[in-house]
Design a protein around this motif. Structure first.
Motif, PDB file in Angstrom:
ATOM      1  N   ALA A  26      85.778   2.021  24.666  1.00  0.00           N
ATOM      2  CA  ALA A  26      84.887   3.104  24.239  1.00  0.00           C
ATOM      3  C   ALA A  26      85.181   4.384  25.006  1.00  0.00           C
ATOM      4  N   ASP A  27      85.413   4.260  26.307  1.00  0.00           N
ATOM      5  CA  ASP A  27      85.711   5.429  27.137  1.00  0.00           C
ATOM      6  C   ASP A  27      87.025   6.081  26.709  1.00  0.00           C
ATOM      7  N   ILE A  28      88.028   5.262  26.384  1.00  0.00           N
ATOM      8  CA  ILE A  28      89.304   5.798  25.902  1.00  0.00           C
ATOM      9  C   ILE A  28      89.095   6.532  24.586  1.00  0.00           C
ATOM     10  N   ALA A  29      88.279   5.951  23.690  1.00  0.00           N
ATOM     11  CA  ALA A  29      88.013   6.593  22.402  1.00  0.00           C
ATOM     12  C   ALA A  29      87.392   7.978  22.595  1.00  0.00           C
ATOM     13  N   ARG A  30      86.498   8.108  23.563  1.00  0.00           N
ATOM     14  CA  ARG A  30      85.830   9.396  23.810  1.00  0.00           C
ATOM     15  C   ARG A  30      86.757  10.389  24.491  1.00  0.00           C
ATOM     16  N   ARG A  31      87.499   9.945  25.483  1.00  0.00           N
ATOM     17  CA  ARG A  31      88.285  10.859  26.309  1.00  0.00           C
ATOM     18  C   ARG A  31      89.605  11.255  25.665  1.00  0.00           C
ATOM     19  N   PHE A  32      90.211  10.321  24.931  1.00  0.00           N
ATOM     20  CA  PHE A  32      91.582  10.553  24.482  1.00  0.00           C
ATOM     21  C   PHE A  32      91.752  10.520  22.969  1.00  0.00           C
ATOM     22  N   ASP A  33      90.719  10.169  22.221  1.00  0.00           N
ATOM     23  CA  ASP A  33      90.816  10.092  20.775  1.00  0.00           C
ATOM     24  C   ASP A  33      89.678  10.901  20.169  1.00  0.00           C
ATOM     25  N   ARG A  34      89.230  10.545  18.998  1.00  0.00           N
ATOM     26  CA  ARG A  34      88.165  11.282  18.310  1.00  0.00           C
ATOM     27  C   ARG A  34      86.867  10.492  18.240  1.00  0.00           C
ATOM     28  N   GLY A  35      86.671   9.619  19.246  1.00  0.00           N
ATOM     29  CA  GLY A  35      85.394   8.931  19.364  1.00  0.00           C
ATOM     30  C   GLY A  35      85.307   7.608  18.637  1.00  0.00           C
ATOM     31  N   TYR A  36      86.449   7.058  18.205  1.00  0.00           N
ATOM     32  CA  TYR A  36      86.403   5.751  17.555  1.00  0.00           C
ATOM     33  C   TYR A  36      87.754   5.054  17.691  1.00  0.00           C
ATOM     34  N   GLY A  37      87.768   3.771  17.367  1.00  0.00           N
ATOM     35  CA  GLY A  37      88.997   2.987  17.311  1.00  0.00           C
ATOM     36  C   GLY A  37      89.015   2.180  16.031  1.00  0.00           C
ATOM     37  N   HIS A  38      90.141   1.507  15.781  1.00  0.00           N
ATOM     38  CA  HIS A  38      90.322   0.756  14.539  1.00  0.00           C
ATOM     39  C   HIS A  38      90.845  -0.635  14.877  1.00  0.00           C
ATOM     40  N   PHE A  39      90.050  -1.682  14.594  1.00  0.00           N
ATOM     41  CA  PHE A  39      90.492  -3.057  14.823  1.00  0.00           C
ATOM     42  C   PHE A  39      91.386  -3.510  13.674  1.00  0.00           C
ATOM     43  N   THR A  40      92.459  -4.215  14.026  1.00  0.00           N
ATOM     44  CA  THR A  40      93.514  -4.558  13.079  1.00  0.00           C
ATOM     45  C   THR A  40      93.517  -6.054  12.748  1.00  0.00           C
ATOM     46  N   THR A  41      94.399  -6.426  11.818  1.00  0.00           N
ATOM     47  CA  THR A  41      94.501  -7.825  11.413  1.00  0.00           C
ATOM     48  C   THR A  41      95.180  -8.705  12.459  1.00  0.00           C
ATOM     49  N   ARG A  42      95.757  -8.118  13.516  1.00  0.00           N
ATOM     50  CA  ARG A  42      96.273  -8.919  14.625  1.00  0.00           C
ATOM     51  C   ARG A  42      95.277  -8.942  15.770  1.00  0.00           C
ATOM     52  N   THR A  43      94.043  -8.592  15.496  1.00  0.00           N
ATOM     53  CA  THR A  43      92.925  -8.560  16.453  1.00  0.00           C
ATOM     54  C   THR A  43      93.103  -7.494  17.521  1.00  0.00           C
ATOM     55  N   ASN A  44      94.091  -6.605  17.341  1.00  0.00           N
ATOM     56  CA  ASN A  44      94.286  -5.488  18.265  1.00  0.00           C
ATOM     57  C   ASN A  44      93.354  -4.332  17.906  1.00  0.00           C
ATOM     58  N   ILE A  45      93.375  -3.283  18.721  1.00  0.00           N
ATOM     59  CA  ILE A  45      92.654  -2.056  18.395  1.00  0.00           C
ATOM     60  C   ILE A  45      93.616  -0.883  18.488  1.00  0.00           C
ATOM     61  N   GLN A  46      93.512   0.042  17.538  1.00  0.00           N
ATOM     62  CA  GLN A  46      94.381   1.216  17.485  1.00  0.00           C
ATOM     63  C   GLN A  46      93.574   2.489  17.727  1.00  0.00           C
ATOM     64  N   PHE A  47      94.196   3.407  18.447  1.00  0.00           N
ATOM     65  CA  PHE A  47      93.659   4.760  18.612  1.00  0.00           C
ATOM     66  C   PHE A  47      94.640   5.702  17.911  1.00  0.00           C
ATOM     67  N   ASN A  48      94.150   6.396  16.885  1.00  0.00           N
ATOM     68  CA  ASN A  48      95.034   7.090  15.948  1.00  0.00           C
ATOM     69  C   ASN A  48      95.285   8.556  16.241  1.00  0.00           C
ATOM     70  N   TRP A  49      94.668   9.129  17.295  1.00  0.00           N
ATOM     71  CA  TRP A  49      94.831  10.558  17.554  1.00  0.00           C
ATOM     72  C   TRP A  49      95.180  10.794  19.027  1.00  0.00           C
ATOM     73  N   VAL A  50      96.180  10.070  19.491  1.00  0.00           N
ATOM     74  CA  VAL A  50      96.550  10.131  20.911  1.00  0.00           C
ATOM     75  C   VAL A  50      97.580  11.230  21.146  1.00  0.00           C
ATOM     76  N   LYS A  51      97.443  11.956  22.249  1.00  0.00           N
ATOM     77  CA  LYS A  51      98.453  12.924  22.671  1.00  0.00           C
ATOM     78  C   LYS A  51      99.462  12.231  23.582  1.00  0.00           C
ATOM     79  N   LEU A  52     100.723  12.581  23.405  1.00  0.00           N
ATOM     80  CA  LEU A  52     101.771  11.936  24.182  1.00  0.00           C
ATOM     81  C   LEU A  52     101.521  12.080  25.684  1.00  0.00           C
ATOM     82  N   ALA A  53     101.111  13.262  26.113  1.00  0.00           N
ATOM     83  CA  ALA A  53     100.895  13.495  27.548  1.00  0.00           C
ATOM     84  C   ALA A  53      99.806  12.601  28.123  1.00  0.00           C
TER      85      ALA A  53
END
Length: 426
Positions: free
Chosen positions: A72-99
């Motif tokens: 949740a903290d990563i979603a707020r600090r480095f993304d747009r406030g959410y994540g996406h759980f996938t079919t491999r049970t992972n979670i993706q953050f779709n708006w990450v900056k390379l830096a």
């Protein structure tokens, strides 16, 4: 859940430090995108249509409240406030900056999470029954074997550059909640005639443009011979898998082309060459088993006013009917949390919702959270007397949709908004 030790944490620290330097070199222009691409993919970082996407591994879908709050903290600090759980049970953050990617990996490592082998032509995140350790029909907890496969396969030099990505699922229940037959390898725990546990081995399943239900190549494999047999399968795939055509590179194509019988003969011949020396010692499996924390079932649960609440409130009754499953322990239930709210993107969850799920797991769920291949979440150990409190909390957060296994409980990728391979919006 599995407790990381000093070796696990040292591996993560080394990997994050290495990737921080690689990102520095890319930002400084010392690496081209072509040079950087294989390095970032080893750390789960994709370049999509509009931004980088980071895919975080959730081994066999198991999360603690501390880990969920970190996400949740990563979603707020480095993304747009959410994540996406996938079919491999992972979670993706779709708006990450390379830096920011190295800082995210550091934040993940601090809570024993990572992004290793969530991309690339390697053995991806191993998945398990999301009800593992709680299901009434379970032979034994499959997560022990998932963790052993994770440790065996992570950074394995022989299987780091396979013809294509490779996916393994393990289940121990007659009711397959892992979709094992559409995996590259599906492992079904079975009881042998001698009373010992072993595996039915299924190889060559898959979805996508050429879907296959994988054939069983061994009806019973003694559990102490699992890893030499996995090695034999992967060696045959490495030897014969197509590397000239990405659409024909998966093991399902190889099994279909050779035929299940011919493929099995190749595997058995390779297995004989490897011999028992290729197996993980029983003591190591027991070490891994002992590293799992177990739920506290010492006190007798009470159903409280569970039945009265269900009779009095139709909305709660619908939730119980569709989202609460039988537990191996009397007085407990398995609570499914739908990430398929009407009008919402399947699998998406906000940072506030992540915090809420972490709180509920801590208060009512023995600190155990699972993500599923159907892009939902599970609290596997909830006393029936607390199910109503869990439902009220989920309802307030928009997570109480009573649609598990119904038509609106669909599986979907993030779609055209992000992925260059997609042809539709989710």
């Amino acid at each position: 859940m599995y407790r990381y030790d000093a070796i696990d944490r040292a591996v993560l620290a080394d990997r994050t430090a290495e990737f921080r330097d690689q990102v520095r070199r890319r930002l400084a222009g010392e690496l081209t995108e072509d040079q950087f691409k294989p390095l970032r993919l080893m750390n789960g970082l994709y370049l999509q249509l509009h931004a980088y996407m980071l895919r975080v591994a959730v081994p066999y879908g198991s999360l603690s409240p501390i880990q969920m709050r970190a996400l949740a903290d990563i979603a707020r600090r480095f993304d747009r406030g959410y994540g996406h759980f996938t079919t491999r049970t992972n979670i993706q953050f779709n708006w990450v900056k390379l830096a920011d990617a190295p800082d995210i990996l550091d934040a993940l490592a601090a809570v024993d999470l990572h992004a290793i082998q969530t991309s690339g032509n390697c053995i991806r995140n191993v998945t398990a029954d999301p009800y593992a350790g709680a299901a009434a029909d379970e032979l034994e907890d499959p997560r022990v074997w998932c963790e052993a496969i994770r440790q065996w396969s992570s950074l394995h030099p022989e299987f780091s550059f396979l013809p294509r990505k490779f996916k393994i699922a393990v289940t121990a229940s007659p009711h397959d909640r892992t979709a094992a037959k559409v995996h590259d390898i599906g492992l079904l725990l079975r009881r042998g005639r001698d009373g010992e546990t072993g595996f039915e081995v299924i190889v060559g399943g898959g979805m996508g443009r050429t879907p296959y239900v994988g054939p069983t190549i061994r009806a019973y494999l003694p559990s102490n011979r699992l890893f030499s047999y996995l090695e034999a399968i992967l060696r045959v795939y490495n030897r014969h898998g197509r590397r000239d055509n990405a659409y024909k590179a998966r093991i399902k194509i190889l099994v279909a082309a050779l035929g299940a019988e011919a493929f099995t003969r190749e595997v058995e011949a390779e297995w004989e060459k490897i011999g028992p020396e290729g197996d993980v010692p029983a003591a190591e499996i027991e070490r891994i088993r002992d590293a799992f924390t177990t739920p506290d079932f010492s006190s007798d649960p009470s159903t409280g006013d569970f039945e009265a609440r269900r009779a009095a409130e139709p909305a709660f009754a619908r939730f119980v009917r569709n989202n609460v499953k039988a537990h191996i322990r009397p007085g407990y239930g398995i609570v499914d949390i739908s990430l398929k709210g009407i009008g919402e993107t399947p699998g998406d969850i906000s940072a506030d919702q992540m915090d809420l799920v972490a709180d509920l797991a801590e208060r009512f769920g023995q600190g155990d959270i699972r993500s599923t291949h159907e892009q939902n979440l599970v609290l596997p150990h909830v006393r029936l007397e607390h199910v109503y409190d869990v439902w009220k909390g989920l309802h307030a957060a928009g997570l109480a949709t009573p649609n598990i296994n119904l038509i609106s409980d669909i599986i979907a990728c993030p779609g055209l908004d992000y992925c260059a391979l997609a042809n539709a919006r989710a």
